[in-house]
Design a protein around this motif. Structure first.
Motif, short mmCIF file in Angstrom:
data_model
loop_
_atom_site.label_atom_id
_atom_site.label_comp_id
_atom_site.label_asym_id
_atom_site.label_seq_id
_atom_site.Cartn_x
_atom_site.Cartn_y
_atom_site.Cartn_z
N UNK A 105 27.44 -35.45 3.61
CA UNK A 105 26.26 -34.61 3.80
C UNK A 105 26.55 -33.22 3.21
N UNK A 106 25.70 -32.77 2.30
CA UNK A 106 25.93 -31.52 1.58
C UNK A 106 24.66 -30.67 1.56
N UNK A 107 24.83 -29.37 1.33
CA UNK A 107 23.73 -28.49 0.99
C UNK A 107 23.73 -28.38 -0.52
N UNK A 108 22.65 -28.77 -1.15
CA UNK A 108 22.55 -28.75 -2.61
C UNK A 108 21.51 -27.73 -3.03
N UNK A 109 21.87 -26.87 -3.99
CA UNK A 109 20.94 -25.87 -4.53
C UNK A 109 20.97 -25.95 -6.04
N UNK A 110 19.79 -26.13 -6.66
CA UNK A 110 19.71 -26.27 -8.10
C UNK A 110 18.76 -25.22 -8.66
N UNK A 111 19.24 -24.42 -9.62
CA UNK A 111 18.34 -23.52 -10.32
C UNK A 111 17.27 -24.34 -11.02
N UNK A 112 16.02 -24.01 -10.78
CA UNK A 112 14.93 -24.73 -11.46
C UNK A 112 14.72 -24.07 -12.81
N UNK A 113 15.60 -24.42 -13.76
CA UNK A 113 15.59 -23.74 -15.05
C UNK A 113 14.42 -24.15 -15.92
N UNK A 114 13.58 -25.07 -15.45
CA UNK A 114 12.32 -25.35 -16.14
C UNK A 114 11.29 -24.28 -15.89
N UNK A 115 11.54 -23.39 -14.94
CA UNK A 115 10.63 -22.29 -14.61
C UNK A 115 11.30 -20.98 -14.98
N UNK A 116 10.82 -20.37 -16.04
CA UNK A 116 11.33 -19.07 -16.50
C UNK A 116 12.84 -19.06 -16.68
N UNK A 117 13.36 -20.18 -17.19
CA UNK A 117 14.77 -20.25 -17.49
C UNK A 117 15.68 -20.18 -16.28
N UNK A 118 15.12 -20.41 -15.09
CA UNK A 118 15.94 -20.35 -13.88
C UNK A 118 16.25 -18.93 -13.44
N UNK A 119 15.53 -17.94 -14.02
CA UNK A 119 15.77 -16.54 -13.64
C UNK A 119 15.52 -16.35 -12.15
N UNK A 136 26.89 -22.59 5.82
CA UNK A 136 27.94 -21.97 6.61
C UNK A 136 27.90 -22.43 8.06
N UNK A 137 26.74 -22.37 8.66
CA UNK A 137 26.63 -22.69 10.08
C UNK A 137 26.84 -24.17 10.34
N UNK A 138 26.32 -25.02 9.44
CA UNK A 138 26.41 -26.47 9.67
C UNK A 138 27.66 -27.07 9.02
N UNK A 139 28.52 -26.22 8.41
CA UNK A 139 29.78 -26.67 7.82
C UNK A 139 29.55 -27.75 6.77
N UNK A 140 28.61 -27.48 5.87
CA UNK A 140 28.24 -28.42 4.82
C UNK A 140 28.82 -27.98 3.48
N UNK A 141 29.49 -28.88 2.74
CA UNK A 141 29.88 -28.53 1.38
C UNK A 141 28.66 -28.01 0.60
N UNK A 142 28.88 -27.01 -0.22
CA UNK A 142 27.79 -26.35 -0.95
C UNK A 142 27.92 -26.69 -2.42
N UNK A 143 26.93 -27.40 -2.95
CA UNK A 143 26.95 -27.84 -4.34
C UNK A 143 25.83 -27.13 -5.10
N UNK A 144 26.21 -26.42 -6.16
CA UNK A 144 25.23 -25.71 -6.98
C UNK A 144 25.09 -26.37 -8.34
N UNK A 145 23.85 -26.56 -8.78
CA UNK A 145 23.58 -27.01 -10.14
C UNK A 145 23.05 -25.79 -10.88
#
Length: 536
Positions: A105-119, A136-145
């Motif tokens: 179980x992870x927290x996943x965050x992806x820049x939506x670079x299809x919208x204004x280049x992900x700015x 942080x609170x739920x102790x979830x690995x954090x995965x960034x795209x």
């Protein structure tokens, strides 16, 4: 445990009218969510022509197939800044949620670079901070795209200082013992470079990933130096020379494969087993007919509980004392919980009952689910004489200091201090979601208009001046219109007053997912270090 006997007549005209109104609200916010995906999707062919996967496809490749994914704050920033809330709907320019990667179980965050280049945009920054707080609170690995043009320079004043929290949180996660993984799909410039540098594991794509504090245009403007982006911060440079990247992938799909393998190799405790459970006796589909969309129309919150909890079983706590505040024990997907709901304003007896019940849940280690639908604490001579301030304060103290997971579902009105006593955003719920009919404000618009009219009339009388009834009536109409707009669920979710809107019929599954997340977190022991993992 006794089961709730429903008194709802599903063939009634009121039931049908409620259902139709809810379906219209659901269709409205789902249409806005489709517009977010469409705004990003306009760049899909551009990504494919470059040999890249579009942002949402990256997410699909990363997550385990046919696993649950709870997307958060889908309409963040609606109607704010460059999001017009109509055709150009951006969701904060970030896709965030909780899902499973290689069974973890992870927290996943992806820049939506299809919208204004992900700015980065101001509300997108707030969305990222909220996602990191959950990790942080739920102790979830954090995965960034990662693929971002950096900050939107036209809006920098609204996010530059606050945006530093995204980097501080990454450092805190690593120091806490939570793995942070950055998969860099494209450009990661300026502040975006620290999204990479502060990660524990970095995956870059050959010929596509670029990481630098100053890209070629800024470098030329700042120093006059001219450099190609590959030589300045390409994937091979960082994989061979600087050591910023641990893994070099051949394309997006390969990078996501490596990300999945990292999670598979990180030793991470398995979630605690879920106890056996039985479904509610009543179809959750009926929730649409049970609850009026107008918060001013009364109904029994037990009818909601009966369609959410296991076997519709509910052990009512002090049902005859402070009856407008409903408390009791139940379970969702086998996990025992305490429930606090509303059948009207909170009076002194109800506040005292709720405070006691919350403390009992803490004693037993039971998570608490709050079902918000209240106009607030009861007022008037009788209420004041009964000690409403004292008892309401004790309820707020109990809510604030409760030591067990708190989950809040805003299913109707959430007004005044009742929003506080029923565990609104500022009182530390681990998750808070809203139905699309929810209303959040200091009070209702009509009530605010009447208050202002009384104040205006009293003020005129005190000055010995005539009372301008027409002007006050016009002002009242403006107040009502303003409150109606500013108290809607869409207005609230745009500002991250909740973690997103949900279809009422999904209440059981969303609460179950969140309860599992909390149980897994509470059972996990981390191995913190002093400063976070660093490259040398």
């Amino acid at each position: 445990m006794p089961a709730i006997a429903s008194n709802v007549i599903v063939e009634s005209e009121a039931f049908r009218a409620n259902r139709i109104a809810h379906l219209e609200l659901i269709a409205g916010f789902r249409d806005l969510e489709r517009k977010v995906r469409a705004a990003s999707g306009r760049a899909d062919e551009k990504f494919r022509s470059r040999g890249q996967l579009p942002p949402r496809e990256r997410l699909n490749w990363l997550l385990d197939r046919e696993s649950a994914f709870l997307e958060l704050s889908t309409l963040c920033g609606l109607g704010m800044h460059e999001d017009d809330g109509r055709e150009n709907v951006y969701g904060g320019g970030l896709i965030a949620g909780i899902g499973f990667v290689s069974g973890v179980r992870c927290l996943v965050a992806a820049n939506d670079s299809g919208i204004k280049g992900g700015a980065a945009h101001p509300m997108g920054v707030e969305k990222a901070i909220r996602a990191q707080e959950i990790a942080l609170r739920e102790k979830l690995p954090y995965v960034q795209l990662v693929e971002s043009a950096g900050a939107n320079l036209l809006l920098q004043a609204e996010m530059f200082v606050r945006g530093g929290a995204t980097f501080a949180n990454m450092a805190r996660m690593s120091a806490a013992g939570i793995p942070v993984i950055s998969i860099v799909h494209g450009s990661s410039t300026a502040g975006g470079a620290y999204q990479t540098g502060l990660a524990d594991y970095v995956v870059m794509v050959r010929g596509r990933s670029k990481v630098f504090l100053a890209g070629p245009p800024l470098l030329k403007a700042a120093t006059g130096e001219i450099a190609a982006d590959e030589a300045l911060g390409g994937a091979e440079l960082h994989s061979v020379t600087t050591g910023l990247a641990e893994y070099l992938a051949e394309d997006d799909a390969d990078a996501l494969r490596i990300g999945r393998e990292i999670l598979a190799r990180v030793v991470w405790s398995a979630p605690p087993p879920r106890p056996r459970s039985s479904p509610p006796l009543y179809d959750p589909e009926e929730l649409l007919g049970v609850v009026p969309v107008d918060y001013r129309k009364p109904y029994d919150v037990r009818e909601v509980i009966a369609r959410v909890v296991d076997g519709s079983e509910f052990l009512d706590f002090k049902p005859g004392h402070g009856p407008a505040t409903v408390c009791g024990h139940a379970a969702i997907e086998g996990r025992g919980i305490g429930l606090v709901g509303n059948n009207g304003p909170i009076d002194s007896a109800g506040a005292g009952k709720a405070a006691q019940f919350i403390q009992l849940c803490c004693q037993a280690g039971l998570p608490i689910v709050f079902l918000q639908n209240t106009t607030g604490y009861l007022v008037g001579v009788e209420a004041e004489s009964s000690g409403i301030v004292k008892h309401g304060s004790k309820m707020i103290q109990a809510v604030t200091n409760a030591s067990v997971p708190k989950l809040t579902l805003q299913i109707g009105g959430s007004f005044g201090a009742g929003h506080y006593g029923m565990c609104g955003r500022s009182f530390g719920p681990r998750f808070v979601f809203s139905w699309p009919n929810a209303r959040v404000a200091v009070m209702g618009g009509e009530q605010a208009a009447r208050v202002m009219a009384i104040v205006a009339e009293d003020s005129a009388n005190a000055r010995g001046q005539p009372f301008d009834e027409a002007k006050t009536k016009a002002m009242g109409a403006m107040i009502v219109a303003g409150y109606d707009k500013q108290s809607t669920a869409l207005f609230a979710t745009a500002r991250l007053w909740d973690d997103g809107l949900i279809d009422p019929r999904d209440s059981r599954s969303v609460l179950s997912f969140c309860l599992d997340t909390c149980a897994e977190s509470d059972a996990r022991a981390l191995r913190p270090n002093a400063f976070g993992v660093a490259r040398f």
